[in-house]
Each structure stands twice: as C-alpha cells, then as structure tokens.
Scaffold this motif. Structure first.
Motif, PDB file in Angstrom:
ATOM      1  N   SER A  53      -8.737   2.482  14.800  1.00  7.16           N
ATOM      2  CA  SER A  53      -9.424   1.644  13.811  1.00  7.16           C
ATOM      3  C   SER A  53     -10.329   2.478  12.913  1.00  7.16           C
ATOM      4  O   SER A  53     -10.372   2.272  11.699  1.00  7.16           O
ATOM      5  CB  SER A  53     -10.251   0.566  14.513  1.00  7.16           C
ATOM      6  OG  SER A  53      -9.429  -0.247  15.300  1.00  7.16           O
ATOM      7  N   ILE A  54     -11.053   3.387  13.520  1.00  6.82           N
ATOM      8  CA  ILE A  54     -11.970   4.232  12.737  1.00  6.82           C
ATOM      9  C   ILE A  54     -11.204   5.039  11.692  1.00  6.82           C
ATOM     10  O   ILE A  54     -11.591   5.090  10.521  1.00  6.82           O
ATOM     11  CB  ILE A  54     -12.798   5.148  13.669  1.00  6.82           C
ATOM     12  CG1 ILE A  54     -13.769   4.305  14.491  1.00  6.82           C
ATOM     13  CG2 ILE A  54     -13.531   6.226  12.871  1.00  6.82           C
ATOM     14  CD1 ILE A  54     -14.454   5.062  15.623  1.00  6.82           C
ATOM     15  N   ILE A  55     -10.104   5.650  12.104  1.00  3.12           N
ATOM     16  CA  ILE A  55      -9.316   6.462  11.160  1.00  3.12           C
ATOM     17  C   ILE A  55      -8.715   5.586  10.068  1.00  3.12           C
ATOM     18  O   ILE A  55      -8.692   5.975   8.890  1.00  3.12           O
ATOM     19  CB  ILE A  55      -8.227   7.268  11.893  1.00  3.12           C
ATOM     20  CG1 ILE A  55      -8.848   8.229  12.898  1.00  3.12           C
ATOM     21  CG2 ILE A  55      -7.334   8.002  10.914  1.00  3.12           C
ATOM     22  CD1 ILE A  55      -9.782   9.266  12.297  1.00  3.12           C
ATOM     23  N   ALA A  56      -8.231   4.391  10.400  1.00  5.91           N
ATOM     24  CA  ALA A  56      -7.679   3.488   9.385  1.00  5.91           C
ATOM     25  C   ALA A  56      -8.751   3.109   8.362  1.00  5.91           C
ATOM     26  O   ALA A  56      -8.489   3.094   7.157  1.00  5.91           O
ATOM     27  CB  ALA A  56      -7.090   2.242  10.035  1.00  5.91           C
ATOM     28  N   ILE A  57      -9.953   2.834   8.839  1.00  4.68           N
ATOM     29  CA  ILE A  57     -11.056   2.495   7.931  1.00  4.68           C
ATOM     30  C   ILE A  57     -11.407   3.688   7.050  1.00  4.68           C
ATOM     31  O   ILE A  57     -11.622   3.540   5.844  1.00  4.68           O
ATOM     32  CB  ILE A  57     -12.274   1.982   8.727  1.00  4.68           C
ATOM     33  CG1 ILE A  57     -11.951   0.608   9.335  1.00  4.68           C
ATOM     34  CG2 ILE A  57     -13.531   1.918   7.859  1.00  4.68           C
ATOM     35  CD1 ILE A  57     -12.959   0.107  10.353  1.00  4.68           C
ATOM     36  N   VAL A  58     -11.448   4.872   7.623  1.00 10.08           N
ATOM     37  CA  VAL A  58     -11.741   6.085   6.844  1.00 10.08           C
ATOM     38  C   VAL A  58     -10.662   6.319   5.787  1.00 10.08           C
ATOM     39  O   VAL A  58     -10.971   6.682   4.645  1.00 10.08           O
ATOM     40  CB  VAL A  58     -11.889   7.313   7.776  1.00 10.08           C
ATOM     41  CG1 VAL A  58     -11.909   8.612   6.993  1.00 10.08           C
ATOM     42  CG2 VAL A  58     -13.145   7.182   8.624  1.00 10.08           C
ATOM     43  N   ILE A  59      -9.410   6.102   6.146  1.00 11.29           N
ATOM     44  CA  ILE A  59      -8.314   6.257   5.175  1.00 11.29           C
ATOM     45  C   ILE A  59      -8.530   5.322   3.992  1.00 11.29           C
ATOM     46  O   ILE A  59      -8.393   5.727   2.838  1.00 11.29           O
ATOM     47  CB  ILE A  59      -6.944   6.002   5.845  1.00 11.29           C
ATOM     48  CG1 ILE A  59      -6.584   7.181   6.746  1.00 11.29           C
ATOM     49  CG2 ILE A  59      -5.850   5.757   4.808  1.00 11.29           C
ATOM     50  CD1 ILE A  59      -5.374   6.959   7.633  1.00 11.29           C
TER      51      ILE A  59
ATOM     52  N   MET B  56      -0.545   7.287  -5.536  1.00 13.21           N
ATOM     53  CA  MET B  56      -0.544   8.058  -4.309  1.00 13.21           C
ATOM     54  C   MET B  56       0.590   9.071  -4.401  1.00 13.21           C
ATOM     55  O   MET B  56       1.744   8.710  -4.580  1.00 13.21           O
ATOM     56  CB  MET B  56      -0.348   7.107  -3.122  1.00 13.21           C
ATOM     57  CG  MET B  56      -0.273   7.822  -1.799  1.00 13.21           C
ATOM     58  SD  MET B  56      -0.418   6.757  -0.364  1.00 13.21           S
ATOM     59  CE  MET B  56       1.131   5.934  -0.354  1.00 13.21           C
ATOM     60  N   ASN B  57       0.246  10.330  -4.256  1.00 14.09           N
ATOM     61  CA  ASN B  57       1.269  11.365  -4.349  1.00 14.09           C
ATOM     62  C   ASN B  57       1.928  11.618  -2.995  1.00 14.09           C
ATOM     63  O   ASN B  57       1.480  11.136  -1.960  1.00 14.09           O
ATOM     64  CB  ASN B  57       0.675  12.654  -4.931  1.00 14.09           C
ATOM     65  CG  ASN B  57      -0.414  13.238  -4.052  1.00 14.09           C
ATOM     66  OD1 ASN B  57      -0.388  13.098  -2.843  1.00 14.09           O
ATOM     67  ND2 ASN B  57      -1.374  13.893  -4.667  1.00 14.09           N
ATOM     68  N   TRP B  58       3.003  12.373  -3.018  1.00 11.82           N
ATOM     69  CA  TRP B  58       3.771  12.633  -1.790  1.00 11.82           C
ATOM     70  C   TRP B  58       2.973  13.414  -0.761  1.00 11.82           C
ATOM     71  O   TRP B  58       3.109  13.181   0.429  1.00 11.82           O
ATOM     72  CB  TRP B  58       5.070  13.374  -2.133  1.00 11.82           C
ATOM     73  CG  TRP B  58       6.069  12.445  -2.728  1.00 11.82           C
ATOM     74  CD1 TRP B  58       6.396  12.313  -4.049  1.00 11.82           C
ATOM     75  CD2 TRP B  58       6.835  11.463  -2.042  1.00 11.82           C
ATOM     76  NE1 TRP B  58       7.322  11.315  -4.212  1.00 11.82           N
ATOM     77  CE2 TRP B  58       7.613  10.783  -2.990  1.00 11.82           C
ATOM     78  CE3 TRP B  58       6.933  11.088  -0.707  1.00 11.82           C
ATOM     79  CZ2 TRP B  58       8.477   9.755  -2.639  1.00 11.82           C
ATOM     80  CZ3 TRP B  58       7.799  10.066  -0.370  1.00 11.82           C
ATOM     81  CH2 TRP B  58       8.555   9.415  -1.329  1.00 11.82           C
TER      82      TRP B  58
ATOM     83  N   LYS C 288      -4.410  -0.378  -4.000  1.00 14.54           N
ATOM     84  CA  LYS C 288      -2.980  -0.148  -3.747  1.00 14.54           C
ATOM     85  C   LYS C 288      -2.776   1.116  -2.917  1.00 14.54           C
ATOM     86  O   LYS C 288      -1.967   1.146  -1.990  1.00 14.54           O
ATOM     87  CB  LYS C 288      -2.252  -0.032  -5.087  1.00 14.54           C
ATOM     88  CG  LYS C 288      -0.777   0.145  -4.978  1.00 14.54           C
ATOM     89  CD  LYS C 288      -0.142   0.228  -6.358  1.00 14.54           C
ATOM     90  CE  LYS C 288       1.340   0.499  -6.259  1.00 14.54           C
ATOM     91  NZ  LYS C 288       1.969   0.613  -7.574  1.00 14.54           N
ATOM     92  N   ASP C 289      -3.528   2.149  -3.229  1.00  7.48           N
ATOM     93  CA  ASP C 289      -3.470   3.420  -2.492  1.00  7.48           C
ATOM     94  C   ASP C 289      -3.909   3.207  -1.034  1.00  7.48           C
ATOM     95  O   ASP C 289      -3.268   3.693  -0.108  1.00  7.48           O
ATOM     96  CB  ASP C 289      -4.370   4.442  -3.191  1.00  7.48           C
ATOM     97  CG  ASP C 289      -4.287   5.825  -2.608  1.00  7.48           C
ATOM     98  OD1 ASP C 289      -3.172   6.289  -2.320  1.00  7.48           O
ATOM     99  OD2 ASP C 289      -5.359   6.461  -2.467  1.00  7.48           O
ATOM    100  N   ALA C 290      -4.988   2.471  -0.847  1.00  6.45           N
ATOM    101  CA  ALA C 290      -5.505   2.199   0.500  1.00  6.45           C
ATOM    102  C   ALA C 290      -4.487   1.416   1.325  1.00  6.45           C
ATOM    103  O   ALA C 290      -4.236   1.732   2.491  1.00  6.45           O
ATOM    104  CB  ALA C 290      -6.822   1.427   0.410  1.00  6.45           C
TER     105      ALA C 290
ATOM    106  N   GLY D 200     -11.802  -0.553   4.976  1.00 11.65           N
ATOM    107  CA  GLY D 200     -12.438   0.673   4.502  1.00 11.65           C
ATOM    108  C   GLY D 200     -12.604   0.698   2.995  1.00 11.65           C
ATOM    109  O   GLY D 200     -13.660   1.088   2.479  1.00 11.65           O
ATOM    110  N   TYR D 201     -11.594   0.270   2.281  1.00 12.05           N
ATOM    111  CA  TYR D 201     -11.685   0.238   0.816  1.00 12.05           C
ATOM    112  C   TYR D 201     -12.707  -0.800   0.364  1.00 12.05           C
ATOM    113  O   TYR D 201     -13.474  -0.556  -0.571  1.00 12.05           O
ATOM    114  CB  TYR D 201     -10.309  -0.049   0.196  1.00 12.05           C
ATOM    115  CG  TYR D 201     -10.332   0.049  -1.304  1.00 12.05           C
ATOM    116  CD1 TYR D 201     -10.364   1.299  -1.923  1.00 12.05           C
ATOM    117  CD2 TYR D 201     -10.352  -1.084  -2.094  1.00 12.05           C
ATOM    118  CE1 TYR D 201     -10.402   1.401  -3.301  1.00 12.05           C
ATOM    119  CE2 TYR D 201     -10.394  -0.987  -3.473  1.00 12.05           C
ATOM    120  CZ  TYR D 201     -10.418   0.250  -4.075  1.00 12.05           C
ATOM    121  OH  TYR D 201     -10.467   0.347  -5.445  1.00 12.05           O
ATOM    122  N   PHE D 202     -12.748  -1.938   1.048  1.00 16.43           N
ATOM    123  CA  PHE D 202     -13.715  -2.988   0.745  1.00 16.43           C
ATOM    124  C   PHE D 202     -15.142  -2.464   0.942  1.00 16.43           C
ATOM    125  O   PHE D 202     -16.020  -2.698   0.103  1.00 16.43           O
ATOM    126  CB  PHE D 202     -13.457  -4.211   1.629  1.00 16.43           C
ATOM    127  CG  PHE D 202     -14.402  -5.346   1.393  1.00 16.43           C
ATOM    128  CD1 PHE D 202     -14.238  -6.182   0.304  1.00 16.43           C
ATOM    129  CD2 PHE D 202     -15.455  -5.587   2.274  1.00 16.43           C
ATOM    130  CE1 PHE D 202     -15.109  -7.232   0.081  1.00 16.43           C
ATOM    131  CE2 PHE D 202     -16.331  -6.633   2.057  1.00 16.43           C
ATOM    132  CZ  PHE D 202     -16.159  -7.469   0.959  1.00 16.43           C
TER     133      PHE D 202
END
Length: 120
Positions: free
Chosen positions: A34-40, A1-3, A48-50, A104-106
């Motif tokens: 919740s929606i935005i967290a899942i999208v992220i 994950m970059n800055w 690890k990035d998620a 979201g990653y799952f």
C-alpha cells in the motif's frame, strides 16, 4: 508516461513481491504494498499517469507473488490452471494498485493546493 517509467514500475512490483514473499507473511504484505502504491501515485505527473502506473504495479506485484508461492504439480493441466488463476487474480492487484496510486495522487494534489494557497 514513457516506457522507462512503465518498466521501472513493473520491476518495482516484481521486486517487492519477491522481497515480501521471503520476508513478510500473510496480511502484513499489505502494508509495504500500500505504501509503495501511494508513493507511486504521489510521484506521478498526472491522474492518468498515476492510474496507469498503479495498475501496472499492482498487477505485476500480485502475479509475481502468486507464481512464486505456487507449490503444485508441473503437469500441463496444473500449469494452465495456475496461470489462468494468476492472470485473473492479478486483475484484483491492478485494482488495488489503482486505488493506492489514486490516493497518492489525491494527497499530492491536496497538499500542493494547500501549499499554493499559503504562499499567496
């Protein structure tokens, strides 16, 4: 994950806190958060990035929301208390962001695996 992606996620959390504080009330805030967290999590490149992005998003979302809503006194003792409370309570936001991004990653992994199986 970059800055740059970290900064974008932090800014997203801050902006969503500001918007939801002024537009929604109470428990309704949980829906867009919740929606935005899942999208992220879904848009992340690795688990690890998620997780890292979800924690940053949730932490700064909660921190901003709490500080915006503070209507107390501005003496040093009160400010110290609200800052300590905000920092501690924002850890819960980090955990919530972690959970949402992990979900979201799952979902991404499951849908990607399913589409790969169908194309074989």
């Amino acid at each position: 994950m970059n800055w740059l992606s970290k900064i974008i996620v932090i800014i997203s959390g801050v902006l969503l806190a500001i918007i939801s504080y002024n537009v929604l009330s109470g428990w309704l805030n949980i829906i867009p958060w919740s929606i935005i967290a899942i999208v992220i999590g879904y848009l992340s490149f690795s688990k690890k990035d998620a997780i890292a992005k979800g924690i940053l998003f949730g932490y700064f979302l909660f921190l901003t929301y709490i500080l915006i809503g503070y209507k107390g006194s501005l003496d040093i003792k009160s400010i110290t208390r609200i800052l300590l409370f905000s920092i501690a309570f924002s850890l819960i936001g980090g955990i919530a962001g972690f959970i949402g991004a992990f979900i979201g990653y799952f979902i991404k992994k499951k849908t990607t695996a399913t589409s790969n199986i169908k194309h074989r």
